[in-house]
Design an enzyme around this catalytic site. Structure first.
Site, mmCIF file in Angstrom:
data_model
loop_
_atom_site.group_PDB
_atom_site.id
_atom_site.type_symbol
_atom_site.label_atom_id
_atom_site.label_comp_id
_atom_site.label_asym_id
_atom_site.label_seq_id
_atom_site.Cartn_x
_atom_site.Cartn_y
_atom_site.Cartn_z
ATOM 1 N N HIS A 166 0.865 -1.181 0.000
ATOM 2 C CA HIS A 166 0.000 0.000 0.000
ATOM 3 C C HIS A 166 0.902 1.232 0.000
ATOM 4 O O HIS A 166 1.663 1.449 0.948
ATOM 5 C CB HIS A 166 -0.927 0.012 1.216
ATOM 6 C CG HIS A 166 -1.891 1.163 1.199
ATOM 7 N ND1 HIS A 166 -3.171 1.057 0.695
ATOM 8 C CD2 HIS A 166 -1.749 2.453 1.620
ATOM 9 C CE1 HIS A 166 -3.777 2.227 0.803
ATOM 10 N NE2 HIS A 166 -2.930 3.088 1.363
ATOM 11 N N CYS A 167 0.815 2.011 -1.061
ATOM 12 C CA CYS A 167 1.697 3.177 -1.215
ATOM 13 C C CYS A 167 1.019 4.421 -0.659
ATOM 14 O O CYS A 167 -0.016 4.856 -1.179
ATOM 15 C CB CYS A 167 2.036 3.370 -2.692
ATOM 16 S SG CYS A 167 3.168 4.758 -2.980
#
Length: 429
Positions: A166-167
């Site tokens: 998850h960026c």
């Protein structure tokens, strides 16, 4: 008055945010996109105003100097488009199930470490992938067995296919459907940093050849060039490092999650097909369509499959010695039919419990009591409770005493609530 039917994005159970009527899907931290956009746009604007504008005169032939700011602006737009595509689309969310997979329930086998007479639910299964056994786990939130390389994102609260990470800078999960765009975004940002750094250094060189013979005097004359070179140098370590790291992951067909989780296991990679095929699989494969139609209307949930938890019992002939109960009970708009009294001692149905840490909600269904001791959900909400967790066998256990009491309560409440329900008749032997 009937309530208007909701669309899928309006009844979404994840933590995503939707814009333009469900056409765009973002992560819960989508506000971080504003920071990412500003980190891209502001340096390029500073470069065009304070650096590229002066370089136009250094390439006066055919007005070639105008190409320098034009390239910077086009590069910036390209990077922003990649950022938007990465952030605003479905990363590969796996659809949730409305109930656990009943076909996986089984009675405990003492030979395998299970408890005899208890209903068990396997938490891990093994499947074959490219000739190797791969374990897939059951997701309590989505109530599915996750496909290979799938993981549940705790931030978005979704299971994502080929989950990478998850960026926070993108504000979205990086998965199967947007990984290519994420890699192009990171690598393009690296090239943009190199371009701005090189053009700023070139402007300092031209200043030193004119009226500012030393580096210090040239930097003092153009502080914007100094700031841009420092900024691009720092940013290059970040985006350049990500580009190199993800190039290695693509070459070996790994994800960031797999690399950090299994790097110490020295296990063989079941997905590695060689460097060339791995790159072709990422850059030349067609993006799979989303498994969700966010703007579609929510359909009525399919009834949970009827689970036969009861053991085999002999069928009694019509008119046998046991009493029959034939009642029609109206519960809301559902018709409750009780056609035959049976032994429900092996069914685990518990109503009214609020222990959400151990329960999983089953959608509205009808209670159908048939000739094979089958009990699905009843009324507005029925929750199946896993009574205990067998650490030795890795299964959920459901004791029969709880099952029997719960099923009896369901039948007793249903019968007593009917005004027309005749009393039970028993025959004394």
């Amino acid at each position: 008055m009937a309530q208007p039917q909701k669309r899928v994005y309006e009844a979404w159970k994840g933590n995503n945010r939707f814009l333009f009527g469900g056409r765009l899907i973002f992560g819960p931290d989508a506000k971080s996109l504003l920071v990412s956009v500003s980190l891209i746009v502001v340096p390029v604007l500073v470069f065009c105003v304070f650096v590229a504008r002066h370089l136009r005169h250094q390439f006066s032939t055919y007005n070639a100097g105008y190409v320098i700011p034009a390239v910077a602006v086009l590069f910036m737009i390209y990077v922003l488009v990649l950022l938007f595509i990465t952030s605003a689309q479905d990363p590969g969310i796996v659809p949730r199930a409305s109930h656990p997979p009943e076909e996986e329930f089984a009675y405990g086998n003492p030979l395998n470490g299970g408890t005899p007479g208890r209903l068990q639910f396997p938490r891990v299964k093994e499947i074959m992938v490219n000739g190797m056994l791969v374990k897939v786990k059951y997701c309590d939130t989505c109530m599915i067995y996750r496909p290979p390389r799938c993981s549940h994102c705790s931030i978005c609260n979704n299971c994502v296919e080929r989950f990478d990470h998850h960026c926070p800078w993108v504000g979205q999960c990086i998965g199967q459907r947007n990984y290519l765009y994420f890699f192009l975004f990171v690598s393009s940002s690296t090239l943009l940093c190199i371009y701005v750094f090189a053009m700023s250094a070139l402007y300092i060189k031209f200043l030193m050849e004119e009226d500012y013979p030393t580096v210090w005097k040239a930097l003092k004359h153009s502080p914007a060039s100094l700031v841009l070179m420092i900024y691009c140098f720092i940013a290059l370590w970040f985006v350049g490092g990500l580009t190199g790291f993800h190039s290695y992951l693509i070459c070996t067909n790994q994800t960031t999650y797999e690399n950090f989780r299994y790097r110490s296991d020295n296990r063989p990679n079941a997905y590695d097909q060689g460097c060339l095929n791995n790159f072709l699989g990422v850059f030349c494969s067609k993006t799979k369509p989303s498994k969700h139609k966010f703007r579609a209307y929510v359909q009525e949930e399919v009834l949970a499959p009827v689970v036969n938890f009861g053991r085999h019992m002999e069928e009694e002939p019509a008119g046998g010695p046991r009493a029959k109960v034939e009642d029609d009970l109206e519960i809301g708009s559902d018709l409750l039919q009780i056609s035959q009294r049976r032994n429900y001692g092996d069914v685990d149905v518990e109503m009214g419990s609020q222990d959400y840490s151990e329960m999983e909600c089953i959608p509205n269904t009808k209670l159908a009591i048939g000739s094979e001791s089958q009990i699905p959900a009843i009324g507005s909400e029925v929750r199946v409770r896993h009574s205990s967790w067998d650490r030795r066998s890795g299964n959920w256990d459901m004791p029969l005493d709880v099952i029997g009491r719960s099923a009896s309560d369901v039948i007793r409440r249903s019968v007593s609530g009917s005004e027309a329900a005749p009393p039970f008749q028993t025959e004394t032997h």
